[in-house]
Design an enzyme around this catalytic site. Structure first.
Site, PDB file in Angstrom:
ATOM      1  N   GLU A  37       0.822  -1.211   0.000  1.00 27.96           N
ATOM      2  CA  GLU A  37       0.000   0.000   0.000  1.00 27.96           C
ATOM      3  C   GLU A  37       0.855   1.259   0.000  1.00 27.96           C
ATOM      4  OE1 GLU A  37      -2.992   0.279  -0.686  1.00 27.96           O
ATOM      5  OE2 GLU A  37      -3.447  -1.852  -0.647  1.00 27.96           O
TER       6      GLU A  37
ATOM      7  N   ASP B 252      -9.749   5.726  -2.348  1.00 30.61           N
ATOM      8  CA  ASP B 252      -8.583   6.212  -3.073  1.00 30.61           C
ATOM      9  C   ASP B 252      -9.068   6.886  -4.354  1.00 30.61           C
ATOM     10  OD1 ASP B 252      -9.350   4.091  -4.676  1.00 30.61           O
ATOM     11  OD2 ASP B 252      -7.305   3.770  -5.350  1.00 30.61           O
TER      12      ASP B 252
ATOM     13  N   TYR C 109      -6.343   6.701   3.876  1.00 31.17           N
ATOM     14  CA  TYR C 109      -6.517   5.664   2.867  1.00 31.17           C
ATOM     15  C   TYR C 109      -5.800   4.380   3.262  1.00 31.17           C
ATOM     16  CZ  TYR C 109      -5.403   2.565  -0.820  1.00 31.17           C
ATOM     17  OH  TYR C 109      -5.222   1.397  -1.509  1.00 31.17           O
TER      18      TYR C 109
ATOM     19  N   CYS D 290     -24.923   3.140 -14.909  1.00 38.39           N
ATOM     20  CA  CYS D 290     -23.949   4.180 -14.583  1.00 38.39           C
ATOM     21  C   CYS D 290     -24.604   5.557 -14.736  1.00 38.39           C
ATOM     22  CB  CYS D 290     -22.732   4.080 -15.499  1.00 38.39           C
ATOM     23  SG  CYS D 290     -21.534   5.424 -15.269  1.00 38.39           S
TER      24      CYS D 290
ATOM     25  N   CYS E 287     -12.788   1.645 -15.321  1.00 39.49           N
ATOM     26  CA  CYS E 287     -13.251   3.024 -15.157  1.00 39.49           C
ATOM     27  C   CYS E 287     -12.036   3.933 -14.950  1.00 39.49           C
ATOM     28  CB  CYS E 287     -14.206   3.117 -13.969  1.00 39.49           C
ATOM     29  SG  CYS E 287     -15.143   4.657 -13.887  1.00 39.49           S
TER      30      CYS E 287
ATOM     31  N   CYS F 244     -17.609  -2.580 -18.735  1.00 31.76           N
ATOM     32  CA  CYS F 244     -17.995  -2.253 -17.357  1.00 31.76           C
ATOM     33  C   CYS F 244     -19.294  -2.941 -16.932  1.00 31.76           C
ATOM     34  CB  CYS F 244     -18.146  -0.748 -17.193  1.00 31.76           C
ATOM     35  SG  CYS F 244     -18.467  -0.256 -15.481  1.00 31.76           S
TER      36      CYS F 244
ATOM     37  N   CYS G 158     -15.897   1.598 -21.068  1.00 37.64           N
ATOM     38  CA  CYS G 158     -17.284   1.396 -20.622  1.00 37.64           C
ATOM     39  C   CYS G 158     -17.899   0.116 -21.198  1.00 37.64           C
ATOM     40  CB  CYS G 158     -18.130   2.608 -20.987  1.00 37.64           C
ATOM     41  SG  CYS G 158     -17.586   4.146 -20.172  1.00 37.64           S
TER      42      CYS G 158
END
Length: 299
Positions: A44, A145, A127, A216, A200, A210, A207
């Site tokens: 991370e 994030d 985060y 959306c 995304c 997606c 898209c």
DNA sequence: CACTCGTGGAT
DNA sequence: TATCCAAGAGT
């Protein structure tokens, strides 16, 4: 056959994203079954503002060399900076080393599971604390994030891009979208992030791939352009950041302390070079020796 | 809250 | 070639 009504919108949202993640999640080592909380924490921090492809080899080296927080804590901070290589933002290496020391001295060598304790570690912000608590310990946290913010902005809010800075409304939305059960919430967190990273995306969202296309909010609104202020690009040429990078690159590559003369070779302007070197020393990234030479921090 | 802090691949 | 921007944190 009973006609089951449409699943509640939130359940539908969760199912679409979780099903997509089950099929498309990348096989990353910090997601492997044998991963440790330490490995998750290291990943991370390395991934803060840094692409996965660049992190992968460094993460493997770090975990092989310093498999536990105590292993890293026993090393000189300068070795962490050196092993950070060119991941960028080298203060992260210093803070990760400091976090390892804190984990050894204050947490019995084990990465703490509590969000508040994670947040207290150097280099761990809102985060990263939520991410480690969620990914490593399976807890229910809103992990927000830049990827998550973008997915939420488009799929839920209907905006092309999230605001410049994280707003209270965004945080509230992220909490409201969390599945009720912790294990599901943890998978949801990583799944939304993955969707933002792979589909995304910021530049040209895919898209067509997606799972949220049909629902959306941004697509249904006709994909309106971003209306807020354009994010100002970061200058680079001639900045202190560039000079600091050059100075530190010399010190990383050098096995022995480096003289001021050698450092002068990497930037011609004395004033700026001196300011940057002082800054690196103030940050603890560089250690000045009594003989006038410089090296990576030994203590 | 605006700003600083690296790096290099993608477009 | 210039711009964008990638799992933020700290001040």
């Amino acid at each position: 056959m009973s006609t089951t009504p449409d699943a509640a919108p939130l359940d539908d949202l969760h199912a679409r994203v979780l099903d997509w993640y089950a099929d498309h999640a990348r096989d990353l080592p910090w997601r492997a079954p044998d991963r440790t909380p330490w490995g998750v924490l290291v990943s991370e921090v390395m991934l803060q503002q840094t692409p996965v492809a660049r992190v992968l080899p460094r993460w493997l080296e770090w975990l092989d060399r310093w498999p536990t927080p105590s292993d890293l804590a026993a090393a000189a901070p300068g070795e962490a900076v050196r092993a950070w290589d060119r991941l960028g933002y080298p203060r992260r290496a210093l803070r990760l080393h400091a976090a390892a020391v804190a984990i050894r001295d204050e947490h019995g060598g084990q990465v703490p599971a509590e969000h508040a304790q994670l947040l207290a570690l150097p280099g761990v912000g809102a985060y990263t604390a939520a991410a480690v608590a969620s990914f490593a310990f399976g807890q229910r946290h809103a992990v927000v994030d830049t990827n998550v913010r973008r997915v939420h902005a488009r799929a839920v809010t209907g905006a092309a891009e999230p605001a410049t800075a994280l707003t209270a409304a965004e945080q509230r939305l992220a909490v409201a979208l969390l599945p009720a059960e912790a294990p599901t919430a943890a998978r949801w967190a990583v799944a939304v992030m993955e969707l933002g990273a792979l589909v995304c995306t910021a530049r040209s969202p895919r898209c067509g791939d997606c799972p949220l296309l049909e629902r959306c909010a941004w697509v249904l609104a006709g994909r309106p352009a971003h209306d807020g202020p354009a994010r100002r690009g970061q200058a680079w040429a001639g900045t202190d950041r560039q000079v600091r990078g050059k100075l530190l690159a010399v010190l990383r590559a050098a096995a022995d302390p480096v003289s001021a003369t050698e450092l002068a070779a990497c930037w011609p302007e004395d004033r700026q070079r001196a300011r940057c070197l002082d800054g690196l020393v103030a940050d603890g990234l560089v250690e000045p020796l009594d003989d006038g030479r410089y090296c990576l921090p030994r203590t």
